[in-house]
Design an enzyme around this catalytic site. Structure first.
Site, mmCIF file in Angstrom:
data_model
loop_
_atom_site.group_PDB
_atom_site.id
_atom_site.type_symbol
_atom_site.label_atom_id
_atom_site.label_comp_id
_atom_site.label_asym_id
_atom_site.label_seq_id
_atom_site.Cartn_x
_atom_site.Cartn_y
_atom_site.Cartn_z
ATOM 1 N N GLU A 1 0.778 -1.699 0.103
ATOM 2 C CA GLU A 1 -0.080 -0.171 -0.118
ATOM 3 C C GLU A 1 1.233 1.247 -0.250
ATOM 4 O OE1 GLU A 1 -2.938 0.488 0.000
ATOM 5 O OE2 GLU A 1 -3.918 -1.145 -0.468
ATOM 6 N N TYR A 2 1.620 0.838 0.536
ATOM 7 C CA TYR A 2 3.059 2.264 1.130
ATOM 8 C C TYR A 2 3.577 2.507 -0.259
ATOM 9 C CZ TYR A 2 6.777 4.762 2.146
ATOM 10 O OH TYR A 2 7.681 5.802 1.698
ATOM 11 N N VAL A 3 4.206 1.921 -0.989
ATOM 12 C CA VAL A 3 3.976 1.818 -2.531
ATOM 13 C C VAL A 3 3.728 2.688 -3.758
ATOM 14 C CG1 VAL A 3 5.542 0.380 -4.346
ATOM 15 C CG2 VAL A 3 5.877 0.512 -2.468
#
Length: 219
Positions: A131-133
């Site tokens: 999700e961060y990427v």
């Protein structure tokens, strides 16, 4: 003198950036979700404004950016393992900032992203990291398409070591560490370098002085 609105103004990189901007003759405006941060940030030379990026509309961002000459997006959802906050902060906050900057007529926009986020992640990658990427990738894509005068800085693994003053900066670099202080120094430098507009760079520790690295990367 320029006024620089910093979204995520109480973050670790932002707190290192404020004094550098003051030294360069600028006025940092730290945008934070609660006024309780104000005394510490004012001690660093920043003015303080309130902006809850997870509960604000584009017009709220535009109001917060009023009178600014540039916006720095330095916010992040933190390492708490909350996947949803990667979308609401790292992506949603960036999208709100982009829309607010356009509405407020602030053309200059510098975004702190992360190294390698355009590369596919392995299938077994932890969901929060996926999700961060994705959030950082999509935020960068939106900024590049925004029509603003953008610069995107994509640091490697961040450390709290003292800044070295020397870095490696290029469209793509080998993954490595970089101090938060050196990231702050690069952001401060690109804000004063008009030729940095329209560039996206990865950033790790290196052997080239920050100012020289930025000038070389724009050549």
């Amino acid at each position: 003198m320029s006024r620089i609105a910093i979204v995520g103004g109480n973050g670790q990189i932002a707190r290192l950036l404020h004094p550098l901007l003051v030294q360069a003759g600028h006025t940092p405006v730290a945008l934070v979700r609660t006024a309780s941060y104000a005394p510490d940030l004012e001690a660093l030379g920043a003015e303080v404004g309130i902006l809850d990026i997870e509960n604000s509309r584009p017009e709220d961002y535009a109001t917060a950016f009023e009178g600014a000459d540039a916006v720095v997006f330095a916010a992040g959802g933190g390492p708490d393992g909350n996947a949803e906050r990667k979308r609401t902060v790292d992506l949603g906050g960036s999208l709100g900032s982009i829309a607010g900057a356009r509405q407020a007529g602030v053309e200059r926009f510098v975004q702190i992203s992360a190294i390698g986020v355009d590369q596919p992640v392995p299938d077994d990658t932890e969901p929060v990291w996926k999700e961060y990427v994705a959030a950082k990738r999509d935020a960068d894509k939106a900024l590049r398409a925004s029509g603003l005068h953008w610069t995107i800085i994509r640091p490697g693994r961040l450390t709290d070591d003292p800044p070295t003053g020397t870095v490696t900066l290029a469209p793509e670099v080998e993954r490595g560490d970089v101090t938060r202080g050196d990231v702050a120094a690069v952001v401060a430098t690109v804000l004063d370098e008009p030729t940095s507009v329209g560039h996206q760079w990865e950033l790790v520790g290196g052997s080239t002085a920050v100012v020289d690295a930025v000038r070389s990367a724009t050549a």
